[in-house]
Design an enzyme around this catalytic site. Structure first.
Site, PDB file in Angstrom:
ATOM      1  N   ASP A  95      44.662  39.204  36.486  1.00 15.63           N
ATOM      2  CA  ASP A  95      43.823  39.697  35.421  1.00 15.63           C
ATOM      3  C   ASP A  95      42.457  40.551  36.033  1.00 15.63           C
ATOM      4  O   ASP A  95      41.907  41.338  35.347  1.00 15.63           O
ATOM      5  CB  ASP A  95      43.042  38.620  34.659  1.00 15.63           C
ATOM      6  CG  ASP A  95      42.202  37.549  35.625  1.00 15.63           C
ATOM      7  OD1 ASP A  95      42.370  37.382  36.737  1.00 15.63           O
ATOM      8  OD2 ASP A  95      41.919  36.391  34.828  1.00 15.63           O
ATOM      9  N   HIS A  96      42.403  40.344  37.445  1.00 15.69           N
ATOM     10  CA  HIS A  96      41.044  41.101  38.096  1.00 15.69           C
ATOM     11  C   HIS A  96      41.508  42.316  38.647  1.00 15.69           C
ATOM     12  O   HIS A  96      40.626  43.385  38.578  1.00 15.69           O
ATOM     13  CB  HIS A  96      40.695  40.311  39.114  1.00 15.69           C
ATOM     14  CG  HIS A  96      39.741  39.272  38.691  1.00 15.69           C
ATOM     15  ND1 HIS A  96      39.964  38.200  37.963  1.00 15.69           N
ATOM     16  CD2 HIS A  96      38.556  39.128  39.178  1.00 15.69           C
ATOM     17  CE1 HIS A  96      38.948  37.628  37.667  1.00 15.69           C
ATOM     18  NE2 HIS A  96      37.989  37.892  38.542  1.00 15.69           N
ATOM     19  N   ASP A 160      37.548  30.833  41.144  1.00 18.92           N
ATOM     20  CA  ASP A 160      36.878  31.583  40.504  1.00 18.92           C
ATOM     21  C   ASP A 160      35.706  30.994  39.885  1.00 18.92           C
ATOM     22  O   ASP A 160      35.875  29.680  39.397  1.00 18.92           O
ATOM     23  CB  ASP A 160      37.681  32.426  39.293  1.00 18.92           C
ATOM     24  CG  ASP A 160      36.793  33.414  38.352  1.00 18.92           C
ATOM     25  OD1 ASP A 160      37.083  34.591  39.104  1.00 18.92           O
ATOM     26  OD2 ASP A 160      36.066  33.119  37.618  1.00 18.92           O
ATOM     27  N   ARG A 450      27.818  37.947  33.111  1.00 24.18           N
ATOM     28  CA  ARG A 450      27.217  38.694  34.393  1.00 24.18           C
ATOM     29  C   ARG A 450      26.692  40.106  33.990  1.00 24.18           C
ATOM     30  O   ARG A 450      27.600  40.927  33.449  1.00 24.18           O
ATOM     31  CB  ARG A 450      27.646  38.343  35.500  1.00 24.18           C
ATOM     32  CG  ARG A 450      28.278  37.259  36.084  1.00 24.18           C
ATOM     33  CD  ARG A 450      28.445  37.257  37.340  1.00 24.18           C
ATOM     34  NE  ARG A 450      28.098  35.736  37.466  1.00 24.18           N
ATOM     35  CZ  ARG A 450      28.888  35.036  38.711  1.00 24.18           C
ATOM     36  NH1 ARG A 450      30.003  35.411  39.344  1.00 24.18           N
ATOM     37  NH2 ARG A 450      28.881  33.724  38.695  1.00 24.18           N
ATOM     38  N   SER A 644      28.863  32.523  49.238  1.00 22.79           N
ATOM     39  CA  SER A 644      30.163  32.319  48.372  1.00 22.79           C
ATOM     40  C   SER A 644      30.709  31.127  49.390  1.00 22.79           C
ATOM     41  O   SER A 644      30.462  31.100  50.666  1.00 22.79           O
ATOM     42  CB  SER A 644      30.873  33.454  48.041  1.00 22.79           C
ATOM     43  OG  SER A 644      31.778  33.505  49.231  1.00 22.79           O
ATOM     44  N   ARG A 646      33.682  31.877  50.400  1.00 19.32           N
ATOM     45  CA  ARG A 646      35.051  32.645  50.622  1.00 19.32           C
ATOM     46  C   ARG A 646      35.420  32.182  51.982  1.00 19.32           C
ATOM     47  O   ARG A 646      34.684  32.315  53.105  1.00 19.32           O
ATOM     48  CB  ARG A 646      34.782  34.115  50.579  1.00 19.32           C
ATOM     49  CG  ARG A 646      34.063  34.601  51.458  1.00 19.32           C
ATOM     50  CD  ARG A 646      33.888  36.231  51.171  1.00 19.32           C
ATOM     51  NE  ARG A 646      33.094  36.428  49.714  1.00 19.32           N
ATOM     52  CZ  ARG A 646      31.932  37.084  49.491  1.00 19.32           C
ATOM     53  NH1 ARG A 646      31.666  37.961  50.474  1.00 19.32           N
ATOM     54  NH2 ARG A 646      31.443  37.061  48.475  1.00 19.32           N
TER      55      ARG A 646
HETATM   56 FE1  SF4 Z   1      37.058  38.147  34.525  1.00 20.79          FE
HETATM   57 FE2  SF4 Z   1      35.193  36.732  35.847  1.00 20.79          FE
HETATM   58 FE3  SF4 Z   1      34.559  38.526  33.932  1.00 20.79          FE
HETATM   59 FE4  SF4 Z   1      35.599  36.156  33.555  1.00 20.79          FE
HETATM   60  S1  SF4 Z   1      33.537  36.414  34.513  1.00 20.79           S
HETATM   61  S2  SF4 Z   1      36.246  38.390  32.789  1.00 20.79           S
HETATM   62  S3  SF4 Z   1      37.065  35.977  35.248  1.00 20.79           S
HETATM   63  S4  SF4 Z   1      35.557  39.016  36.242  1.00 20.79           S
END
Ligand code: SF4
Length: 756
Positions: A95-96, A160, A450, A644, A646
């Site tokens: 999806d990313h 995620d 965000r 993070s 990571r």
């Molecule tokens: Fe994709 Fe992360 Fe945005 Fe959700 S918050 S749509 S998982 S990028």
């Protein structure tokens, strides 16, 4: 099979005994969060009460979900573990890596061209190791998980941070780094600091223009971006039960924006309706059998102050629509006059250029239908769009159903762009500008989570405001940030004054969900014959070679860099354009520590090669030492590796030949990551010894052959003039972690144990 009902039943089967036992050891009624946590202890039945915010506890999660950007390194590592299958049901979601530009069809085609290598890799690894694979275009990880895998009372981890979305279906779902996911895939425990608990009591009822999004925007205002740190937020009260399941998902999703470990809601009728609507009647039936264990004990919600570390109460009947932003999700402003005043005082552009609806946060059928009811009114009342509109459906199931029911067509009549069922603009995958850095100042409104600078379009001058889908639609149609749809009139194409009526929508599709191809690929039962191919000249993927043990003799090691001040995982392994190389350890190692400030000269990415006397970048210098077999040492200040989780921040220095990282203190997850990669993570016994380290120092470890839990180590720092300082360092390695070191990495050890 999309979900595993037998696994869910086995979780429910042990619930009564474990939770009753937990109530006994804790000695008081239990919150829902505690019930889920105690039911997932790695050790089985609870034997002691854990101290919230203090004790580190091993858990056994039920599921794992990975998205395409983070799954690459996670799966490359898992391939090292020597296992034939993942130990816990796991899914991968593409999806990313899909950029939004022209619209769904063209954008998906383009992504399949640009990133086919990565998608093919993820697909074949998934097929080989029993991992469910969701193709590009199938949807956004968290929406797909909510529709298919989340279940009340379950515990899930995901690579995620918005994995927390599954709290909408009563889970404890937590975002983790790839290394943690790999441990669980390989059959190991997962460690978490036992969280503190924040209770949010929702009284009253949402109505009119107010949506679940406004609840979390309000909570963000109250708690701020740090207020949920190390805590689970548990929602309850009549306002919670009156809300849809996907609305609960929205609230839990944005728990990540207040730093919460996760958020959750008790099982109720809305969850049952959602489970049945998404073809999981058997999960609903099973949940109904253990209902009392899927919510807190009655006494807890009756007297929440006694059982939560903090309690907040919000009356939903008094809550109005909010806009949070710009640049931070906790800056809350009521729509209308308050926004007008604030925008003028702060010089925020009042004209809105784009409205974006979707992302994993707000892309349910209910969200789209409520936003479409506003869009339909614009058409009926002769209003013209004053800004552009983009829609990212959360999944193919939602998209197909919304298309069948004419919802998408309403948006299309307003010239909206329907983007792929993917993250798109939410993660900066939005080709809005050719030169974002020099793009003009502007405002956008979106229903994402965000809104940091540059997050959506790379333009530092874009002021992004977060709102519910219906408010986003109304503001995009009006084209003004200070538009208040409850009070303000708009002038239509005939010059008449018109007003919006309240949004309407469906919690669930009246004709049920429908989808032709949901984009899911079930792995083969026996994937042992599946070939995973990674081209040798690939610049995006690289098979991992097991790390050689560093060994019990470190002599003549050179200082690579003495990092000055803050050194986060971003300083150690930058994100941004480097995301492209997340699946190629050697290539991404070219960003190793390039953001760290060298204590000598106070420059970044500028260190001395002691062998040549020349100065150069950190990765190049490390490679030069490695090429001649010289080990290197990194020295750092306090809280080294914060940020993070990571694992690249540990894998890169390991790959480049760093043997030990010696600091005043570590961020705990990074310290663990170093241990997992078979390196030494050490702290100065005497912090002042940080100042003893000089640019030309050579290090000899004097007693590494006696490496043992709780035993200090001794290092000799030899300075350029031949003088020496003896430094004592502490460590927190237990015996199994020392075994990781001795084998070269935790994965090497798993592999060895697996083979024997
Ligand atoms: Fe994709 Fe992360 Fe945005 Fe959700 S918050 S749509 S998982 S990028």
């Amino acid at each position: 099979m999309a979900f595993d009902i037998e696994m869910i039943k086995s979780v429910y089967a042990k619930m009564a005994e474990r939770i009753d036992k937990a109530r006994e050891v804790v000695g008081k009624p239990l919150t829902l969060s505690e019930k889920i946590l105690y039911n997932h202890l790695w050790e089985g039945n609870p034997t002691k009460a854990f101290v919230r915010g203090k004790d580190y506890v091993d858990f056994a999660p039920d599921r794992i979900a990975c998205q395409d950007a983070t799954a690459q390194m996670a799966l490359l590592q898992f391939m090292q573990a020597g296992k034939s299958k993942v130990a816990v049901p796991t899914t991968v979601h593409c999806d990313h890596l899909i950029q939004a530009k022209e619209g769904a069809e063209a954008d998906l085609r383009n992504a399949n061209n640009v990133s086919s290598e990565v998608f093919n890799f993820l697909e074949s690894v998934s097929n080989k190791y029993g991992i469910g694979f969701w193709k590009p275009g199938a949807g956004i990880i968290h929406q797909v998980v909510l529709e298919n895998y989340a279940f009340p009372g379950g515990m899930m981890i995901g690579t995620d941070s918005h994995t927390v979305n599954a709290g909408g279906l009563g889970m404890v779902a937590i975002g983790v780094g790839g290394a943690d996911a790999v441990d669980v895939m390989a059959g190991m425990a997962w460690e978490l600091k036992f969280p503190k608990l924040i209770g949010v009591k929702l009284t009253g009822k949402l109505s009119g223009w107010t949506a679940p999004k406004d609840v979390i925007l309000k909570v963000a205002e109250i708690l701020t971006v740090k207020g949920g740190t190390d805590a689970i937020v548990e929602y309850f009260g009549p306002g919670a039960t009156a809300m849809s399941c996907t609305g609960k998902g929205t609230i839990c999703n944005m728990g990540a924006e207040i730093g919460a470990t996760t958020s959750t809601f008790g099982y109720d009728a809305s969850m049952e309706r959602y489970l049945r609507a998404t073809d999981r009647a058997d999960v609903a039936d099973a949940a109904n059998q253990v209902k009392t264990y899927l919510t807190a004990d009655d006494e807890v919600y009756a007297n929440p102050e006694q059982y939560f570390d903090k309690v907040i109460e919000i009356n939903l009947s008094e809550l109005g629509p909010l806009l949070n932003g710009p640049f931070t999700p906790d800056l809350s402003t009521e729509v209308g006059t308050a926004m007008n005043e604030k925008a003028k005082a702060n010089d925020w552009p009042l004209a809105v250029e784009w409205g974006l609806i979707g992302s994993c946060t707000n892309s349910s059928y209910e969200d789209l239908s409520r936003a479409a009811s506003i869009a339909q009114q614009a058409l009926d009342k002769g209003l013209k769009m004053k800004s552009e509109l983009g829609i990212n459906p959360g999944s193919e199931q939602v998209r197909y159903t919304a298309d069948r029911d004419g919802i998408l067509n309403v948006f299309e009549k307003l010239d909206a762009k329907i983007f792929t069922n993917a993250c798109g603009p939410c993660i900066g995958q939005w080709a809005r500008y050719s030169d974002p850095k020099n793009a003009p100042k502007n405002s956008i409104v979106h229903s994402f989570n965000r809104n940091f600078a540059k997050r959506a379009d790379g333009n530092p001058n874009t002021h992004a405001f977060v709102a519910s889908p219906e408010i986003t639609a109304a503001i995009a149609i009006a084209g003004r940030l200070d538009f208040n749809p409850l009070k303000d009139k708009l002038i239509n194409e005939n010059g008449e004054e018109v007003m919006f009526e309240e949004p309407t929508g469906w919690e669930l599709p009246p004709k049920g969900f429908e989808v032709k191809d949901n984009g899911y690929l079930e792995p083969e039962a026996d994937g042992s014959h599946v070939q995973v191919t990674v081209k040798e000249d690939s610049e995006r993927l690289q098979l991992l070679i097991p790390f050689e043990p560093i060994g019990s003799e470190i002599k003549g090691a050179k200082l690579l860099i003495k990092a000055f001040g803050k050194c986060t995982t971003d300083h150690i392994s930058m994100a941004g354009p480097w995301l492209r190389y997340r699946g190629h350890l050697d290539n991404i190692s070219n960003n190793c520590l390039i953001g760290a400030v060298n204590a000598f000269g106070k420059k970044t990415n500028f260190v001395k090669n002691q062998l040549t006397g020349e100065f150069g970048g950190v990765p190049d210098t490390a490679r030069a030492y490695k090429a001649v077999g010289v080990k290197t040492i990194v020295v750092g200040d306090h809280n080294y590796g914060e940020g993070s989780s990571r694992e690249h921040a540990a894998m890169e220095p390991r790959h480049l030949g760093v043997a030990a990282v010696i600091v005043k203190s570590f961020a705990r997850i990074h310290e663990t990551n170093l241990k997992k990669q078979g390196m030494l993570g050490l702290t100065f016994a005497n912090e002042a010894d940080y100042d003893v380290i000089q640019e030309d120092d050579t290090f000899n470890f004097l007693d590494l052959n006696e490496f043992a839990p709780g035993k200090q180590l001794t290092i000799e720092a030899v300075h350029a003039d031949g003088s020496k300082d003896v430094i004592k360092v502490n460590h927190t390695y237990n015996q199994s972690q020392i075994d990781w070191y001795n084998e070269g990495s935790a994965l090497n050890l798993i592999k060895k144990e697996n083979a024997s």
